[in-house]
Design an enzyme around this catalytic site. Structure first.
Site, PDB file in Angstrom:
ATOM      1  CB  SER A  24      -7.941   8.845   3.426  1.00 44.49           C
ATOM      2  OG  SER A  24      -6.942  10.061   2.930  1.00 44.49           O
ATOM      3  CE  LYS A  48      -1.046  -6.549  -6.948  1.00 43.18           C
ATOM      4  NZ  LYS A  48      -1.714  -5.239  -7.609  1.00 43.18           N
TER       5      LYS A  48
HETATM    6  N1  LIG Z   1      -6.810   0.922  -5.224  1.00 41.03           N
HETATM    7  C1  LIG Z   1      -7.213  -0.428  -5.131  1.00 41.03           C
HETATM    8  O1  LIG Z   1      -7.754  -1.157  -5.763  1.00 41.03           O
HETATM    9  C2  LIG Z   1      -5.985  -1.132  -4.252  1.00 41.03           C
HETATM   10  C3  LIG Z   1      -4.617  -0.750  -3.624  1.00 41.03           C
HETATM   11  N2  LIG Z   1      -4.063  -1.298  -2.993  1.00 41.03           N
HETATM   12  C4  LIG Z   1      -2.825  -1.063  -2.341  1.00 41.03           C
HETATM   13  O2  LIG Z   1      -3.193   0.117  -1.548  1.00 41.03           O
HETATM   14  C5  LIG Z   1      -2.151   1.261  -1.244  1.00 41.03           C
HETATM   15  C6  LIG Z   1      -2.793   2.271  -0.965  1.00 41.03           C
HETATM   16  O3  LIG Z   1      -3.463   2.720  -2.128  1.00 41.03           O
HETATM   17  P1  LIG Z   1      -4.569   3.614  -2.768  1.00 41.03           P
HETATM   18  O4  LIG Z   1      -5.532   3.917  -1.337  1.00 41.03           O
HETATM   19  O5  LIG Z   1      -5.285   2.981  -3.783  1.00 41.03           O
HETATM   20  O6  LIG Z   1      -3.862   5.172  -2.854  1.00 41.03           O
HETATM   21  P2  LIG Z   1      -4.530   6.193  -4.022  1.00 41.03           P
HETATM   22  O7  LIG Z   1      -3.226   5.831  -5.351  1.00 41.03           O
HETATM   23  O8  LIG Z   1      -5.941   6.089  -4.399  1.00 41.03           O
HETATM   24  O9  LIG Z   1      -4.196   7.254  -3.650  1.00 41.03           O
HETATM   25  C7  LIG Z   1      -2.925   8.076  -3.257  1.00 41.03           C
HETATM   26  C8  LIG Z   1      -2.953   8.745  -1.767  1.00 41.03           C
HETATM   27  O10 LIG Z   1      -1.654   8.962  -1.546  1.00 41.03           O
HETATM   28  C9  LIG Z   1      -1.985  10.330  -0.669  1.00 41.03           C
HETATM   29  N3  LIG Z   1      -0.791  11.243  -0.849  1.00 41.03           N
HETATM   30  C10 LIG Z   1      -0.450  11.829  -1.760  1.00 41.03           C
HETATM   31  N4  LIG Z   1       0.931  12.547  -1.648  1.00 41.03           N
HETATM   32  C11 LIG Z   1       1.035  11.950  -0.203  1.00 41.03           C
HETATM   33  C12 LIG Z   1       2.318  12.246   0.628  1.00 41.03           C
HETATM   34  N5  LIG Z   1       3.314  13.285   0.482  1.00 41.03           N
HETATM   35  N6  LIG Z   1       2.448  11.588   1.810  1.00 41.03           N
HETATM   36  C13 LIG Z   1       1.242  10.612   2.237  1.00 41.03           C
HETATM   37  N7  LIG Z   1       0.308  10.639   1.321  1.00 41.03           N
HETATM   38  C14 LIG Z   1       0.174  11.239   0.210  1.00 41.03           C
HETATM   39  C15 LIG Z   1      -3.050  10.954  -1.235  1.00 41.03           C
HETATM   40  O11 LIG Z   1      -3.685  11.805  -0.454  1.00 41.03           O
HETATM   41  C16 LIG Z   1      -4.100   9.674  -1.493  1.00 41.03           C
HETATM   42  O12 LIG Z   1      -4.641   9.443  -0.346  1.00 41.03           O
HETATM   43  C17 LIG Z   1      -1.209   0.939  -2.269  1.00 41.03           C
HETATM   44  O13 LIG Z   1      -0.024   0.281  -1.893  1.00 41.03           O
HETATM   45  C18 LIG Z   1      -1.807   0.242  -3.385  1.00 41.03           C
HETATM   46  O14 LIG Z   1      -1.039  -0.882  -4.155  1.00 41.03           O
HETATM   47  C19 LIG Z   1      -4.241  -2.462  -2.584  1.00 41.03           C
HETATM   48  C20 LIG Z   1      -5.383  -3.189  -2.928  1.00 41.03           C
HETATM   49  C21 LIG Z   1      -6.500  -2.430  -3.828  1.00 41.03           C
HETATM   50  O1  LIG Z   2      -4.017  -4.692  -5.888  1.00 42.97           O
HETATM   51  C1  LIG Z   2      -4.820  -4.226  -6.486  1.00 42.97           C
HETATM   52  C2  LIG Z   2      -6.045  -5.542  -7.134  1.00 42.97           C
HETATM   53  O2  LIG Z   2      -5.820  -6.664  -6.139  1.00 42.97           O
HETATM   54  C3  LIG Z   2      -5.036  -3.113  -7.130  1.00 42.97           C
HETATM   55  O3  LIG Z   2      -4.082  -2.805  -8.232  1.00 42.97           O
HETATM   56  P1  LIG Z   2      -4.081  -1.254  -8.913  1.00 42.97           P
HETATM   57  O4  LIG Z   2      -3.374  -0.447  -7.692  1.00 42.97           O
HETATM   58  O5  LIG Z   2      -3.025  -1.745  -9.976  1.00 42.97           O
HETATM   59  O6  LIG Z   2      -5.465  -0.731  -8.966  1.00 42.97           O
END
Ligand SMILES: NC(=O)C1=CN([C@@H]2O[C@H](COP(=O)(O)OP(=O)(O)OC[C@H]3O[C@@H](n4cnc5c(N)ncnc54)[C@H](O)[C@@H]3O)[C@@H](O)[C@H]2O)C=CC1
Ligand SMILES: O=C(CO)COP(=O)(O)O
Length: 410
Positions: A19, A269
């Site tokens: 989340s 990437k």
């Molecule tokens: N944010 C973006 O724009 C995008 C992110 N992604 C990918 O999505 C995946 C998830 O990233 P986000 O949702 O952006 O995360 P985020 O970086 O925004 O948030 C970190 C998350 O990790 C959780 N967390 C912290 N400690 C933890 C633990 N010990 N165990 C489990 N969860 C814990 C937090 O509660 C929070 O939900 C990543 O692999 C990222 O590369 C892919 C496309 C877009």
């Molecule tokens: O995967 C992403 C863009 O497609 C988001 O990348 P960041 O985790 O660097 O924001």
């Protein structure tokens, strides 16, 4: 086995495991779709939240003077105000997104599991839910990263599949969570190889009958995972149903079968995005950045071809998960933005992550480390000079101003 013509008795229950910024965004768009396709999916979408206490700031419309500065559970805030004030502030969530602090309760009985959390936490999550999920569940990983054990590199969806004994595909694309949460249009790619046992009526296969075809893993080998078919009293889990679950007017989904290409392009990437941030923070501009992006894409394709030659499809690099993600990640995503800031301020990336990201994670840091440990274990790091340089910059052993030297040596 005869193909049943009865309509399915059950609907798919969907859980988003994670989340954060992207996890909450995906929960939002999926919950919009479960509402619109309530013949296929249960409307409520469970969202597992790694529970924490959050203080709602005074200037927030959600600030309650009766509560004041008292910390509140993030799950309770989300379920009360339908907003993830910490990881996706100012975005209203549909009320059918149900925040759940209990991982086991959130995944219980779910037939579609969407894994969406920073890749360093997936091992712990899988260990906890193993044996507590439906054996016929199907997964989609939205995680950008890889796992490395000794000298073996694994895709996250492969790891999920092997640990949990279910099939798992991958979603990846040029996707900035905040833009999609604001319903600004973009594309994405979902890679899913419908397992033969789930192909209803195709290739001579009936429900639960693979028609003699074996299920293959991401490397094209007969899979060690003994899959339980999606029961025929559920709708199928195939490209059509997954498209219905993820595609929105502002989120155009392209369905493909190259799980390796989609997963690795999304993971690697992030290393290139760090390189672009570093060189921009150091004073170079767009022309230098495009040189680094080109080199980064060459090393990405080389990595895929060297370690996953059986299944990689070059056309994948022209999907949103390929070049589009490389471009957006090197120009506007967090890994680029904060590595640029680190270079400008002359501080480490870890320091920036700690002080600037409010709990969000830079996946490029751990991915660089994991990929380099794998390449070094194989003794092939010299074939990946850009990836090697990024590791050196993160560790402080390589000077950013030497990046052009890498290009001269080729
Ligand atoms: N944010 C973006 O724009 C995008 C992110 N992604 C990918 O999505 C995946 C998830 O990233 P986000 O949702 O952006 O995360 P985020 O970086 O925004 O948030 C970190 C998350 O990790 C959780 N967390 C912290 N400690 C933890 C633990 N010990 N165990 C489990 N969860 C814990 C937090 O509660 C929070 O939900 C990543 O692999 C990222 O590369 C892919 C496309 C877009
Ligand atoms: O995967 C992403 C863009 O497609 C988001 O990348 P960041 O985790 O660097 O924001």
């Amino acid at each position: 086995m005869a193909v049943s013509s009865d309509p399915p008795r059950f609907k798919h229950k969907v859980t988003v495991v994670g989340s954060g910024n992207w996890g909450t965004t995906v929960a939002k768009l999926v919950a919009e779709n479960t509402r619109e396709n309530s013949d296929i999916f249960e409307e409520d979408v469970q969202m597992w939240v790694y529970e924490e206490n959050v203080v709602i700031p005074l200037d927030s419309p959600k600030y309650d003077p009766a509560v004041g500065d008292e910390p509140q559970k993030l799950t309770s805030i989300i379920n009360t105000y339908h907003e993830n004030v910490k990881y996706l502030p100012n975005i209203p969530l549909p009320p059918n997104v149900i925040a759940n602090p209990s991982l086991l309760d959130a995944v219980k009985g779910s037939s579609i599991l969407i894994f969406n959390l920073p890749h360093e936490f997936i091992g712990n999550v899988c260990r906890q839910i193993k044996g507590h999920i439906l054996p016929s569940a199907r997964g989609i990983s939205c995680i950008k990263g890889v796992t490395v054990t000794e000298d073996k590199v694994e895709l996250i969806c492969e790891y999920i599949s092997e640990t949990l004994g279910i099939y798992c595909g991958a979603l990846s694309g040029a996707n900035i969570a905040n833009e999609i949460a604001n319903e600004l249009w973009c594309e994405t790619t979902i890679a899913y190889n419908t397992p033969p046992c789930d192909r209803r009526g195709e290739n001579g296969a009936a429900n639960g009958d693979a028609g003699g075809e074996v299920h293959r893993d991401a490397r094209g080998q007969p899979s060690k995972v003994k899959l339980m078919p999606v029961p025929h009293d559920y709708p199928p889990v195939d490209h059509t149903v997954l498209h219905k679950l993820f595609n929105r007017p502002y989120f155009t989904v392209s369905m493909v079968s190259d799980v390796v290409g989609v997963s690795l392009a999304g993971a690697l990437k992030n290393i290139v995005a760090l390189a672009c941030g570093f060189i921009e923070g150091h004073g170079w501009n767009m022309t230098a950045k495009t040189a680094v992006m080109r080199r980064g894409m060459l090393e990405t394709i080389q990595f895929c071809q060297e370690f996953f030659p059986e299944t990689i499809q070059e056309m994948t690099f022209w999907e949103s998960a390929g070049w589009s993600d490389m471009i957006v990640s090197c120009t506007s995503a967090r890994n680029w933005r904060y590595s640029k800031m680190a270079a400008e301020r002359g501080v480490s990336l870890h320091e920036i992550e700690r002080t600037e990201l409010n709990g969000q994670k830079l996946q490029g840091i751990s991915t660089t480390k994991e990929v380099m440990s794998f390449l070094k274990a194989r003794g092939v790091q010299d074939k990946y000079p850009l990836f090697t340089a990024v590791e050196g910059i993160v560790d402080g052993t390589f000077k950013m101003e030497n990046i052009p030297v890498l290009f001269r040596q080729q």
